[in-house]
Design a protein around this motif. Structure first.
Motif, PDB file in Angstrom:
ATOM      1  N   ILE A  64      13.367 -95.888  11.937  1.00 56.50           N
ATOM      2  CA  ILE A  64      14.601 -95.357  11.368  1.00 56.50           C
ATOM      3  C   ILE A  64      15.158 -94.345  12.357  1.00 56.50           C
ATOM      4  O   ILE A  64      14.499 -93.347  12.678  1.00 56.50           O
ATOM      5  CB  ILE A  64      14.336 -94.648  10.023  1.00 56.50           C
ATOM      6  CG1 ILE A  64      13.675 -95.594   9.024  1.00 56.50           C
ATOM      7  CG2 ILE A  64      15.628 -94.067   9.457  1.00 56.50           C
ATOM      8  CD1 ILE A  64      13.017 -94.870   7.849  1.00 56.50           C
ATOM      9  N   VAL A  65      16.358 -94.596  12.861  1.00 55.35           N
ATOM     10  CA  VAL A  65      17.029 -93.675  13.772  1.00 55.35           C
ATOM     11  C   VAL A  65      18.125 -92.973  12.983  1.00 55.35           C
ATOM     12  O   VAL A  65      19.059 -93.613  12.501  1.00 55.35           O
ATOM     13  CB  VAL A  65      17.612 -94.420  14.989  1.00 55.35           C
ATOM     14  CG1 VAL A  65      18.419 -93.481  15.872  1.00 55.35           C
ATOM     15  CG2 VAL A  65      16.486 -95.079  15.794  1.00 55.35           C
ATOM     16  N   GLN A  66      17.993 -91.661  12.842  1.00 47.73           N
ATOM     17  CA  GLN A  66      18.870 -90.913  11.942  1.00 47.73           C
ATOM     18  C   GLN A  66      19.459 -89.692  12.644  1.00 47.73           C
ATOM     19  O   GLN A  66      18.725 -88.892  13.221  1.00 47.73           O
ATOM     20  CB  GLN A  66      18.080 -90.441  10.715  1.00 47.73           C
ATOM     21  CG  GLN A  66      18.879 -89.614   9.728  1.00 47.73           C
ATOM     22  CD  GLN A  66      19.940 -90.429   9.001  1.00 47.73           C
ATOM     23  OE1 GLN A  66      19.690 -91.572   8.608  1.00 47.73           O
ATOM     24  NE2 GLN A  66      21.120 -89.865   8.805  1.00 47.73           N
ATOM     25  N   GLY A  67      20.776 -89.561  12.609  1.00 44.74           N
ATOM     26  CA  GLY A  67      21.430 -88.377  13.150  1.00 44.74           C
ATOM     27  C   GLY A  67      21.203 -87.171  12.247  1.00 44.74           C
ATOM     28  O   GLY A  67      21.423 -87.247  11.034  1.00 44.74           O
ATOM     29  N   ARG A  68      20.764 -86.076  12.840  1.00 44.09           N
ATOM     30  CA  ARG A  68      20.501 -84.847  12.079  1.00 44.09           C
ATOM     31  C   ARG A  68      21.742 -84.357  11.352  1.00 44.09           C
ATOM     32  O   ARG A  68      21.654 -83.827  10.239  1.00 44.09           O
ATOM     33  CB  ARG A  68      19.980 -83.771  13.035  1.00 44.09           C
ATOM     34  CG  ARG A  68      19.849 -82.384  12.418  1.00 44.09           C
ATOM     35  CD  ARG A  68      18.727 -82.326  11.404  1.00 44.09           C
ATOM     36  NE  ARG A  68      17.420 -82.409  12.053  1.00 44.09           N
ATOM     37  CZ  ARG A  68      16.268 -82.474  11.376  1.00 44.09           C
ATOM     38  NH1 ARG A  68      16.272 -82.529  10.049  1.00 44.09           N
ATOM     39  NH2 ARG A  68      15.116 -82.542  12.018  1.00 44.09           N
ATOM     40  N   TYR A  69      22.910 -84.531  11.957  1.00 46.31           N
ATOM     41  CA  TYR A  69      24.150 -84.010  11.374  1.00 46.31           C
ATOM     42  C   TYR A  69      25.053 -85.131  10.868  1.00 46.31           C
ATOM     43  O   TYR A  69      26.271 -85.069  11.006  1.00 46.31           O
ATOM     44  CB  TYR A  69      24.874 -83.130  12.395  1.00 46.31           C
ATOM     45  CG  TYR A  69      24.049 -81.934  12.788  1.00 46.31           C
ATOM     46  CD1 TYR A  69      23.898 -80.848  11.919  1.00 46.31           C
ATOM     47  CD2 TYR A  69      23.362 -81.894  13.990  1.00 46.31           C
ATOM     48  CE1 TYR A  69      23.110 -79.763  12.251  1.00 46.31           C
ATOM     49  CE2 TYR A  69      22.565 -80.811  14.337  1.00 46.31           C
ATOM     50  CZ  TYR A  69      22.453 -79.756  13.463  1.00 46.31           C
ATOM     51  OH  TYR A  69      21.660 -78.674  13.783  1.00 46.31           O
ATOM     52  N   MET A 108      14.438 -88.496  14.146  1.00 48.71           N
ATOM     53  CA  MET A 108      15.566 -87.661  13.787  1.00 48.71           C
ATOM     54  C   MET A 108      16.232 -87.196  15.082  1.00 48.71           C
ATOM     55  O   MET A 108      15.647 -86.450  15.865  1.00 48.71           O
ATOM     56  CB  MET A 108      15.095 -86.458  12.961  1.00 48.71           C
ATOM     57  CG  MET A 108      16.205 -85.764  12.211  1.00 48.71           C
ATOM     58  SD  MET A 108      16.873 -86.733  10.816  1.00 48.71           S
ATOM     59  CE  MET A 108      15.602 -86.503   9.574  1.00 48.71           C
ATOM     60  N   VAL A 109      17.445 -87.656  15.318  1.00 46.45           N
ATOM     61  CA  VAL A 109      18.152 -87.356  16.565  1.00 46.45           C
ATOM     62  C   VAL A 109      18.879 -86.030  16.398  1.00 46.45           C
ATOM     63  O   VAL A 109      19.755 -85.878  15.542  1.00 46.45           O
ATOM     64  CB  VAL A 109      19.131 -88.487  16.926  1.00 46.45           C
ATOM     65  CG1 VAL A 109      19.819 -88.192  18.257  1.00 46.45           C
ATOM     66  CG2 VAL A 109      18.392 -89.826  16.998  1.00 46.45           C
ATOM     67  N   ALA A 110      18.511 -85.076  17.228  1.00 51.78           N
ATOM     68  CA  ALA A 110      18.881 -83.673  16.994  1.00 51.78           C
ATOM     69  C   ALA A 110      20.380 -83.410  17.003  1.00 51.78           C
ATOM     70  O   ALA A 110      20.900 -82.741  16.121  1.00 51.78           O
ATOM     71  CB  ALA A 110      18.191 -82.780  18.028  1.00 51.78           C
ATOM     72  N   ARG A 111      21.097 -83.928  17.969  1.00 50.40           N
ATOM     73  CA  ARG A 111      22.524 -83.612  18.098  1.00 50.40           C
ATOM     74  C   ARG A 111      23.346 -84.881  17.947  1.00 50.40           C
ATOM     75  O   ARG A 111      23.948 -85.364  18.901  1.00 50.40           O
ATOM     76  CB  ARG A 111      22.803 -82.921  19.429  1.00 50.40           C
ATOM     77  CG  ARG A 111      22.176 -81.547  19.540  1.00 50.40           C
ATOM     78  CD  ARG A 111      22.474 -80.894  20.886  1.00 50.40           C
ATOM     79  NE  ARG A 111      21.884 -79.564  20.950  1.00 50.40           N
ATOM     80  CZ  ARG A 111      20.634 -79.305  21.324  1.00 50.40           C
ATOM     81  NH1 ARG A 111      19.848 -80.327  21.650  1.00 50.40           N
ATOM     82  NH2 ARG A 111      20.164 -78.087  21.369  1.00 50.40           N
TER      83      ARG A 111
END
Length: 331
Positions: A270-275, A298-301
């Protein structure tokens, strides 16, 4: 995995552009013909790409997340959108029709099992398909998880996301009379299906602009008007699915224990943008906690969009890892 991504565009992380080796219109019943294409290696690892929306359609860029020498890449436009016909139609158009279409495509192409790759609504559909046909899914690769629940709809269409983008929310909300603002999905539904084409396009563009403006972390909110027919298909289909709760009863909810058990053995990432403002990360987190064979990145930015550079870099890395190891361990 290198978690530092510079100021490149998403395209810098993708494989070169390529053309399909096969294009066809597939009669799936109910008056619908679905556009299907295949790219890459005809004898490679099969992967099917599920686009978002509902109603978003595929783009040529979606072919480029996979090594074309390794993967047999299958894309299709879901009922009512993209090159599929009839355009913008919601007749015989439900989640279960789409699940049946995916399975018919697999059978028609002579594929035993495949990797299922989907983002946003495509992640929803990937999970539901995998729960319906777990024996036909080698792995799941998901981005920007949406679980088709009422709290998620309330967040995006009930003012939650609007607290971060108040000026854009005002623009979206102002088109609805005050006495209808307790349910924006229903209010827009009345206008998107009014039978007045000009009114439908007006509200479709507003619906589409609200979503597009919040898709990327670096958005300035200035999306411009989407092409009329694209917006009309996107908004009508999305709204149709949301008004009907994704056509899922309580026992069919993705996180229902019986449904999660069906995919427990399937490896997934699961690739998920933090924001992510459209599909906040708590849905991805809940899914990852219940699905033991999944790996959450969880992709930080990053926000929601597939076009986010860090999102694209992570997805390409995951697909490269899978083609070399047939698993996601070590990501």
């Amino acid at each position: 995995m290198d978690k530092t991504v510079g100021h490149k565009s998403a395209y810098a992380y993708l494989y070169p552009a390529l053309d399909p080796f096969d294009r066809r219109m597939l009669d799936v019943g109910g008056g619908h013909n679905v556009y299907v294409e295949q790219c890459g290696n005809p004898n490679g690892i099969p992967v099917v790409v599920l686009h978002g929306g509902p109603g978003g359609g595929c783009s040529p860029a979606m072919r480029r997340y996979f090594d074309p020498s390794i993967y047999r890449i299958v894309l299709f436009d879901q009922r009512g959108c993209g090159k599929s016909r009839p355009h913008a139609s919601v007749v015989a158009n439900t989640t279960w029709h789409l699940v049946a279409d995916i399975e018919l495509i697999r059978q028609t192409l002579g594929i035993d099992d495949w990797v299922v790759f989907g983002g946003s609504w495509g992640a929803t559909l990937a999970l539901i398909y995998a729960q319906a046909y777990p024996e036909n899914v080698r792995a799941l690769v998901l981005r920007g998880v949406f679980l088709m629940t009422q709290p998620e709809l309330d967040w995006f269409y009930g003012g939650g996301a609007g607290r971060f983008w108040p000026e854009l929310w005002d623009r979206f909300a102002s088109l609805v009379p005050v006495d209808e603002r307790d349910d924006f999905v229903a209010a827009y539904h009345r206008r998107l299906f009014s039978g007045d084409h000009a009114e439908e396009v007006k509200y479709a563009r507003a619906w589409t602009a609200w979503e597009n403006a919040l898709a990327a972390i670096g958005s300035d909110g200035m999306t411009g008007d989407a092409p009329a027919e694209y917006a009309r298909a996107f908004a009508r289909l999305e709204n149709h699915y949301f008004v009907n709760g994704g056509f899922l009863d309580k026992s069919q909810q993705i996180l229902h224990p019986d449904q999660i058990a069906k995919i427990a053995h399937i490896p997934g990432v699961i690739v998920q943008g933090r924001y992510d403002m459209i599909c906040p990360p708590d849905s991805a987190h809940k899914l990852s906690k219940l699905w033991a064979n999944s790996h959450l990145i969880m992709v930080a930015r990053a926000g929601h969009a597939l076009s986010e550079p860090a999102i694209s870099a992570a997805l390409v890395h995951c697909m490269d890892r899978y083609n070399s190891a047939q698993s996601f361990t070590g990501l």
